[in-house]
Design an enzyme around this catalytic site. Structure first.
Site, PDB file in Angstrom:
ATOM      1  N   GLU A  28      31.525  -5.041 -34.460  1.00 16.27           N
ATOM      2  CA  GLU A  28      31.325  -3.642 -34.062  1.00 16.27           C
ATOM      3  C   GLU A  28      30.244  -2.970 -34.910  1.00 16.27           C
ATOM      4  O   GLU A  28      29.805  -3.512 -35.931  1.00 16.27           O
ATOM      5  CB  GLU A  28      32.639  -2.867 -34.184  1.00 16.27           C
ATOM      6  N   LYS A  54      29.262   8.227 -32.699  1.00 20.45           N
ATOM      7  CA  LYS A  54      30.360   7.258 -32.764  1.00 20.45           C
ATOM      8  C   LYS A  54      30.827   7.057 -31.327  1.00 20.45           C
ATOM      9  O   LYS A  54      31.325   7.993 -30.698  1.00 20.45           O
ATOM     10  CB  LYS A  54      31.489   7.814 -33.636  1.00 20.45           C
ATOM     11  N   VAL A  60      35.878  -0.216 -32.114  1.00 18.74           N
ATOM     12  CA  VAL A  60      36.560  -1.432 -31.650  1.00 18.74           C
ATOM     13  C   VAL A  60      36.709  -1.384 -30.129  1.00 18.74           C
ATOM     14  O   VAL A  60      36.399  -2.358 -29.428  1.00 18.74           O
ATOM     15  CB  VAL A  60      37.927  -1.586 -32.352  1.00 18.74           C
ATOM     16  N   ASP A 112      47.241  12.081 -31.659  1.00 26.50           N
ATOM     17  CA  ASP A 112      46.066  11.323 -32.061  1.00 26.50           C
ATOM     18  C   ASP A 112      46.395   9.830 -32.111  1.00 26.50           C
ATOM     19  O   ASP A 112      46.976   9.331 -33.074  1.00 26.50           O
ATOM     20  CB  ASP A 112      45.550  11.816 -33.418  1.00 26.50           C
ATOM     21  N   SER A 163      44.442   6.173 -31.296  1.00 24.06           N
ATOM     22  CA  SER A 163      43.107   5.626 -31.053  1.00 24.06           C
ATOM     23  C   SER A 163      43.015   4.925 -29.700  1.00 24.06           C
ATOM     24  O   SER A 163      43.942   4.214 -29.280  1.00 24.06           O
ATOM     25  CB  SER A 163      42.748   4.622 -32.149  1.00 24.06           C
ATOM     26  N   ALA A 164      41.861   5.109 -29.060  1.00 24.94           N
ATOM     27  CA  ALA A 164      41.582   4.398 -27.803  1.00 24.94           C
ATOM     28  C   ALA A 164      41.517   2.884 -28.024  1.00 24.94           C
ATOM     29  O   ALA A 164      41.583   2.112 -27.062  1.00 24.94           O
ATOM     30  CB  ALA A 164      40.276   4.911 -27.199  1.00 24.94           C
ATOM     31  N   ASP A 165      41.412   2.451 -29.278  1.00 27.03           N
ATOM     32  CA  ASP A 165      41.417   1.002 -29.566  1.00 27.03           C
ATOM     33  C   ASP A 165      42.684   0.343 -29.023  1.00 27.03           C
ATOM     34  O   ASP A 165      42.654  -0.795 -28.548  1.00 27.03           O
ATOM     35  CB  ASP A 165      41.360   0.739 -31.078  1.00 27.03           C
ATOM     36  N   LYS A 194      45.140   0.487 -41.844  1.00 24.23           N
ATOM     37  CA  LYS A 194      45.312   1.278 -43.060  1.00 24.23           C
ATOM     38  C   LYS A 194      46.493   2.200 -42.892  1.00 24.23           C
ATOM     39  O   LYS A 194      46.758   2.668 -41.793  1.00 24.23           O
ATOM     40  CB  LYS A 194      44.103   2.182 -43.265  1.00 24.23           C
TER      41      LYS A 194
HETATM   42  N1  PSU Z   1      39.309   1.659 -39.527  1.00 24.96           N
HETATM   43  C1  PSU Z   1      38.658   1.162 -40.583  1.00 24.96           C
HETATM   44  N2  PSU Z   1      37.297   1.127 -40.589  1.00 24.96           N
HETATM   45  C2  PSU Z   1      36.561   1.575 -39.531  1.00 24.96           C
HETATM   46  C3  PSU Z   1      37.269   2.085 -38.402  1.00 24.96           C
HETATM   47  C4  PSU Z   1      38.619   2.102 -38.439  1.00 24.96           C
HETATM   48  O1  PSU Z   1      39.298   0.746 -41.529  1.00 24.96           O
HETATM   49  O2  PSU Z   1      35.323   1.530 -39.576  1.00 24.96           O
HETATM   50  C5  PSU Z   1      36.488   2.532 -37.194  1.00 24.96           C
HETATM   51  C6  PSU Z   1      36.477   1.420 -36.133  1.00 24.96           C
HETATM   52  O3  PSU Z   1      35.225   1.447 -35.464  1.00 24.96           O
HETATM   53  C7  PSU Z   1      37.570   1.850 -35.179  1.00 24.96           C
HETATM   54  C8  PSU Z   1      37.408   3.344 -35.225  1.00 24.96           C
HETATM   55  O4  PSU Z   1      37.431   1.351 -33.878  1.00 24.96           O
HETATM   56  O5  PSU Z   1      37.124   3.642 -36.588  1.00 24.96           O
HETATM   57  C9  PSU Z   1      38.635   4.078 -34.745  1.00 24.96           C
HETATM   58  O6  PSU Z   1      38.335   5.431 -34.633  1.00 24.96           O
HETATM   59  P1  PSU Z   1      39.394   6.398 -33.931  1.00 24.96           P
HETATM   60  O7  PSU Z   1      40.576   6.416 -34.852  1.00 24.96           O
HETATM   61  O8  PSU Z   1      38.676   7.708 -33.851  1.00 24.96           O
HETATM   62  O9  PSU Z   1      39.691   5.795 -32.598  1.00 24.96           O
HETATM   63 MN    MN Z   2      41.665   9.763 -32.672  1.00 27.16          MN
END
Ligand code: PSU
Ligand code: MN
Length: 303
Positions: free
Chosen positions: A27, A89, A109, A141, A143-145, A162
């Site tokens: 990524e 992003k 991701v 909240d 994540s879309a992941d 984390k």
């Molecule tokens: N967690 C990490 N390092 C990162 C990310 C997450 O430890 O760099 C990044 C990744 O690209 C992940 C994104 O897909 O943050 C998730 O963001 P969000 O929570 O806004 O979906």
């Molecule tokens: Mn989010």
């Protein structure tokens, strides 16, 4: 594999596809938003070297000038690293707009899984995934992941999540969505900076070849969605649990105090944790990514 005018494979990836070589996707949000310059660029380039050393071709992904690029040049990686948070992003919801408006985006991701799947790449290495945030019962909240793992057939190798996230709820969500979670050499979900979280994973495999077999089985039955391999940070780089958890709690309090929301949350917390730990979290982060690239390359080579 979905080829259209918005997807560009680098010449190296085109050739790797033609010759059926193993490929590992990576990524780019981790480059622009996950680490500071210049360590971000050094790490991304070193990941590509480690990937090759372990028998696979690296395909770092991003949106450049409205193209989903699978395989970046060193110059493109340097550009994303230098620009950092000036680059969009890009998660799933951003892709149609970035393509139509011919913009740049560093892929999360979720968006990288889409890029990888469009090129028929089945293995993807990163550091940590997004998940269900602490307090999601009021903020929603998530994540879309996680949704992407539910729908897109790519195996993501990470070091767990984390504890900026609610790890129990993240595991529940993955269970509901039918995403296989495989501990590599562990029965426990690793917590990114540390090897343990106290949370059991449904499957443990000690052999990358068996993970490759699971990917092939999923493909043969037309299984919808991906897989998550959780690979603990090597012992010698793992951090003191109390110290890192204290830093994470402090970072979350600060984010709440400042009213940080939406896509800013994760990058804000990552940067804050790095500051609080005086950079030692960054060193651990870099090492666990290398470790994941090594495993992903072995899995890809076994397919
Ligand atoms: N967690 C990490 N390092 C990162 C990310 C997450 O430890 O760099 C990044 C990744 O690209 C992940 C994104 O897909 O943050 C998730 O963001 P969000 O929570 O806004 O979906
Ligand atoms: Mn989010």
């Amino acid at each position: 594999m979905i080829r259209n005018r918005f997807v560009t494979l680098s010449p190296e990836i085109e050739e790797a596809k033609r010759e059926h070589k193993p490929i590992v996707a990576m990524e780019s949000t981790i480059i622009s938003h996950g680490m500071p310059y210049p360590q971000n660029v050094e790490t991304a380039l070193e990941c590509q070297r480690i990937c090759r050393e372990n028998g696979a071709v690296p395909a770092t992904c991003a949106v450049i000038d409205g193209q989903i690029c699978v395989g970046l040049t060193d110059e493109q990686i340097d550009y994303l690293g230098r620009e950092g948070k000036n680059v969009n992003k890009a998660s799933r919801r951003d892709l149609p707009l970035l393509l139509a408006l011919r913009r740049d985006g560093a892929t999360t991701v979720a968006a990288t899984m889409i890029a990888a799947a469009s090129a028929g790449i089945r293995v993807f290495a990163t550091g940590g995934i997004g998940g269900v945030h602490r307090g999601a019962e009021t903020t929603m909240d998530i994540s879309a992941d996680l949704e992407e793992l539910a729908h897109t057939p790519v195996c993501v190798v990470c070091a767990g999540a984390k504890s900026i996230l609610d790890l129990n709820l993240t595991m529940e969500y993955l269970e509901t969505k039918g995403v296989p979670v495989i501990g590599y050499g562990t029965d426990e979900l690793p917590a990114f900076y540390t090897r343990k979280s106290g949370i059991k994973v449904p499957w443990r495999l000690d052999d990358p070849g068996l993970i490759a077999d699971a990917i092939c089985a999923a493909e043969e039955i037309g299984y919808e969605g991906g897989m998550l391999v959780v690979n603990p940070i090597p012992e010698e780089y793992s951090m003191d649990a109390d110290a890192i958890n204290k830093a994470i709690d402090e970072a979350i309090s600060e984010a709440n105090r400042l009213g940080i929301k939406g896509k800013e949350t994760t990058p804000f917390l990552l940067a804050k944790i790095k500051d609080i730990t005086g950079g030692s979290s960054l060193a651990a982060n870099i090492q666990l990514v290398y470790n994941n690239v090594r495993l992903a390359a072995k899995i890809a080579a076994s397919i």
